[in-house]
Design an enzyme around this catalytic site. Structure first.
Site, PDB file in Angstrom:
ATOM      1  N   THR A   1      20.706   1.608 -15.199  1.00 25.64           N
ATOM      2  CA  THR A   1      20.236   0.220 -15.226  1.00 25.64           C
ATOM      3  C   THR A   1      18.801   0.117 -14.725  1.00 25.64           C
ATOM      4  O   THR A   1      17.984  -0.637 -15.275  1.00 25.64           O
ATOM      5  CB  THR A   1      21.136  -0.675 -14.358  1.00 25.64           C
ATOM      6  OG1 THR A   1      22.475  -0.571 -14.825  1.00 25.64           O
ATOM      7  CG2 THR A   1      20.698  -2.121 -14.429  1.00 25.64           C
TER       8      THR A   1
ATOM      9  N   CYS B   1       0.841  -1.190   0.000  1.00 27.49           N
ATOM     10  CA  CYS B   1       0.000   0.000   0.000  1.00 27.49           C
ATOM     11  C   CYS B   1       0.885   1.252   0.000  1.00 27.49           C
ATOM     12  O   CYS B   1       2.074   1.191  -0.256  1.00 27.49           O
ATOM     13  CB  CYS B   1      -0.903  -0.013   1.220  1.00 27.49           C
ATOM     14  SG  CYS B   1      -1.871  -1.540   1.386  1.00 27.49           S
TER      15      CYS B   1
ATOM     16  N   ARG C   1      16.382   1.419 -17.399  1.00 27.18           N
ATOM     17  CA  ARG C   1      16.306   0.471 -18.512  1.00 27.18           C
ATOM     18  C   ARG C   1      15.387  -0.705 -18.188  1.00 27.18           C
ATOM     19  O   ARG C   1      14.563  -1.124 -19.003  1.00 27.18           O
ATOM     20  CB  ARG C   1      17.703  -0.064 -18.836  1.00 27.18           C
ATOM     21  CG  ARG C   1      18.637   0.910 -19.514  1.00 27.18           C
ATOM     22  CD  ARG C   1      20.009   0.271 -19.651  1.00 27.18           C
ATOM     23  NE  ARG C   1      20.960   1.097 -20.392  1.00 27.18           N
ATOM     24  CZ  ARG C   1      22.234   0.768 -20.590  1.00 27.18           C
ATOM     25  NH1 ARG C   1      22.687  -0.375 -20.090  1.00 27.18           N
ATOM     26  NH2 ARG C   1      23.043   1.556 -21.274  1.00 27.18           N
TER      27      ARG C   1
ATOM     28  N   ASN D   1       2.625  -0.823   5.357  1.00 26.54           N
ATOM     29  CA  ASN D   1       2.731  -1.195   3.954  1.00 26.54           C
ATOM     30  C   ASN D   1       3.460  -2.533   3.916  1.00 26.54           C
ATOM     31  O   ASN D   1       4.641  -2.600   4.240  1.00 26.54           O
ATOM     32  CB  ASN D   1       3.516  -0.126   3.183  1.00 26.54           C
ATOM     33  CG  ASN D   1       3.936  -0.608   1.801  1.00 26.54           C
ATOM     34  OD1 ASN D   1       3.283  -1.437   1.198  1.00 26.54           O
ATOM     35  ND2 ASN D   1       5.056  -0.084   1.324  1.00 26.54           N
ATOM     36  N   GLY D   2       2.740  -3.608   3.568  1.00 24.75           N
ATOM     37  CA  GLY D   2       3.452  -4.869   3.459  1.00 24.75           C
ATOM     38  C   GLY D   2       2.690  -6.087   3.903  1.00 24.75           C
ATOM     39  O   GLY D   2       1.456  -6.077   4.003  1.00 24.75           O
TER      40      GLY D   2
ATOM     41  N   LEU E   1      -4.237  -1.085  -0.925  1.00 20.86           N
ATOM     42  CA  LEU E   1      -4.410  -2.036  -2.021  1.00 20.86           C
ATOM     43  C   LEU E   1      -4.948  -3.312  -1.391  1.00 20.86           C
ATOM     44  O   LEU E   1      -4.253  -3.988  -0.632  1.00 20.86           O
ATOM     45  CB  LEU E   1      -3.081  -2.321  -2.726  1.00 20.86           C
ATOM     46  CG  LEU E   1      -3.104  -3.383  -3.825  1.00 20.86           C
ATOM     47  CD1 LEU E   1      -3.983  -2.920  -4.983  1.00 20.86           C
ATOM     48  CD2 LEU E   1      -1.690  -3.683  -4.316  1.00 20.86           C
TER      49      LEU E   1
END
Length: 588
Positions: free
Chosen positions: A344, A30, A347, A103-104, A79
């Site tokens: 990186t 979340c 990309r 969050n988690g 979420l």
């Protein structure tokens, strides 16, 4: 009779499968925002907190929550992975004197609930145990948590507070300071960059305590001091520990799948998950068939390899395509979401960002991913040049400690941009401790012994009687994600950057960007986009820098004198050396 038949059908086709899945109610990736010790507690301030919290709504599009206690605010964007109608945050203890926004995921919450038998739980949320553990043990409970998390907890009895982040930094968190003396915490820095004078990336495995006035490390595993371990290699223990790590991450009540590139790591995640679903006869909402997803340019190596793995496992496979132009068009949005200008990372994040959007359109909220394996086992191509087991092990330690700045950041933010949660079995705390306790001599790339990179992991799943994967997949060579989606992807990015950045601009880059100065036009272009969204010194300081070849740390560049003349974050810089060694190993 018809009524009885209806309820019979309802129970066995709908309620029973859901009951099997709903062995817990899990929170999710979340968005959290906490502001503590504000001078201003007016309605205008509350409105500002709400406004800033909405910057994280992509992380939690299902519901919003805000708790205010005097001059302290705890906000949450949810979420809903399981049971969308309850478990909203912030969460409280019995008398609501302790408030927490999380969050988690806490995977061992059921075991922890049993130890907290005298406590009354208000919800089925796995994260509610945090409030009760604090009430029972004070600040010294965090190492009891098995999961990925970042949270802020407020004790209204004395207005003290703590904030903490998981061991590796899978769940993002930032810490900031306001001019009025306030302390800020947020899942992403976009929620605090405008209002904080200074902010940093909250270090993984740490706790911030208002009582102590600062940070301290709570995660202290045996490998952390980089001492050379000596435990023997046991392939069965390694295999079983990884299988447990995958299974515990299958707690969900929404459609889920696996990000499958066709490489070793994601293929093993898919193979274990697929086997568990079949053997346990657990039916997810899409049925018992595992769903897998891969993205690439048309004809890319990953698409070909992923389809082969999916066909072998019998998964419901989704092959997602993108074009170079679509990737370029998404660059600004990607950099805004991942909050990084590292070459990186940009990309690799762009295809993952595009893939997440397409996965979201299918109704998926959770995916398993293979991040972390290369750091733990020395899977990057440059590890071929490690001069001895001591430097090999020390480099893996450095890589794991920096994961929150690279792969964890990418995997979390590129998926959370579309309200999807990525779970990473390789970064399970128990699995890391198992893998990092073995003598690193076993991890060394030894062509003379037929050992390629990550041989210890490949060998652990090399089962002729009940194969997890075909041999050639199990021993497929490492392919970096940004290369695997299509070799022309990086070339296209460089060509685009060359059109945006002139020679003169790059020549004077050290004057424009004196800190972490970009050395290529591609890096300069990403930095320009980043600065547009995050212009403060504090923001640019959260992004790592320094020389690197094939994703190495700066220290590992010393392994080969030629690398200092060809610094490139792509794995291609090391491919020549590795290909020769790889072919020798296969021939052996």
């Amino acid at each position: 009779m018809l009524v009885c038949f209806f309820f019979f059908f309802l129970f066995f086709s709908i309620l029973l499968p859901r009951a099997i899945i709903l062995h817990c109610r899990v929170a999710a990736m979340c968005g959290i925002l906490a502001v503590l010790g504000c001078v201003d507690n007016s309605q205008a301030k509350r409105s500002r907190i709400v406004q800033l919290s909405r910057r994280l709504m992509h992380r939690g599009p299902d519901w919003s929550g805000l708790h205010c206690h005097e001059d302290c605010y705890l906000a949450h964007q949810r979420l809903a992975i399981v049971d969308p109608t309850s478990g909203d945050q912030p969460l409280f203890n019995e008398d609501k004197t302790i408030c927490v926004t999380v969050n988690g995921e806490i995977y061992n919450h059921k075991q922890l609930r049993e130890k907290l038998g005298s406590h009354q739980f208000r919800t089925g949320s796995d994260c509610e145990v945090i409030a009760h553990l604090y009430e029972e043990h004070g600040e010294d409970f965090i190492d009891m948590l098995d999961g990925m998390f970042s949270f802020v907890l407020l004790d209204t009895r004395d207005k003290s507070f703590i904030a903490a982040r998981d061991a590796i930094g899978i769940a993002p968190l930032y810490l900031g300071w306001g001019l009025d003396g306030s302390i800020w915490f947020a899942s992403e820095m976009k929620a605090l960059s405008d209002d904080c004078e200074r902010f940093i990336s909250f270090p993984p495995g740490h706790i911030y305590s208002s009582k102590e006035g600062g940070l301290r490390r709570w995660y202290n595993p045996p490998w952390f001091p980089e001492q050379i371990p000596s435990a023997p290699y046991d392939p069965m223990i390694l295999r079983e520990t990884f299988e447990k790590a995958v299974v515990k991450r299958l707690m969900t009540d929404v459609p889920f799948g696996v990000l499958l590139s066709g490489g070793l790591d994601s293929s093993l995640v898919a193979a274990v998950a697929n086997r568990y679903l079949a053997e346990s006869k657990i039916a997810q909402q899409w049925g018992s068939q595992l769903h897998t997803f891969c993205i690439g340019l048309k004809g890319s190596p990953d698409l070909k390899a992923a389809k082969e793995v999916a066909d072998y496992l019998g998964t419901r496979h989704y092959e997602l395509n993108f074009t170079i132009q679509e990737g370029i068009d998404a660059l600004e949005e990607v950099i805004y979401h991942i909050e990084s200008y590292d070459v990186t990372t940009v990309r690799a994040s762009t295809p993952m960002f595009l893939m997440s959007r397409k996965i979201k359109s299918l109704g998926v909220k959770m995916v398993l991913s293979g991040e972390g394996s290369d750091e733990i086992f020395g899977g990057y191509l440059y590890f071929h040049k490690a001069p001895n087991k001591e430097e090999f092990h020390e480099e893996t330690c450095r890589k794991i400690k920096a994961l929150h700045l690279y792969d964890c950041l990418r995997a979390n933010k590129a998926t959370s941009a579309w309200g999807i949660e990525a779970r990473v079995p390789f970064l399970d705390k128990e699995f890391i401790n198992t893998a990092m306790s073995m003598d690193p001599e076993w991890k060394m790339i030894r062509p003379d012994l037929g050992r390629i990179e990550k041989w210890v992991l490949r060998n652990a799943f090399d089962d002729d009687k009940n194969p997890y994967l075909p041999k050639h997949i199990l021993y497929r060579q490492k392919e970096q994600f940004s290369d695997g989606v299509g070799y022309s992807w990086i070339d296209g990015l460089k060509e685009h950057a060359n059109k945006q950045v002139s020679d003169g601009m790059l020549m004077h880059a050290n004057y424009i960007y004196p800190e972490n100065t970009p050395t290529t036009k591609e890096a300069y272009h990403y930095r320009t986009i980043f600065e547009k969204f995050f212009p403060k010194n504090a923001a640019r300081s959260t992004v790592p820098g320094g020389p690197s070849v094939a994703c190495s740390t700066a220290k590992a560049v010393e392994w080969d004198a030629a690398w200092s003349k060809n610094l490139d974050p792509s794995g291609r810089a090391a491919l020549g050396v590795h290909d020769a060694a790889y072919e020798d190993a296969v021939d052996t």
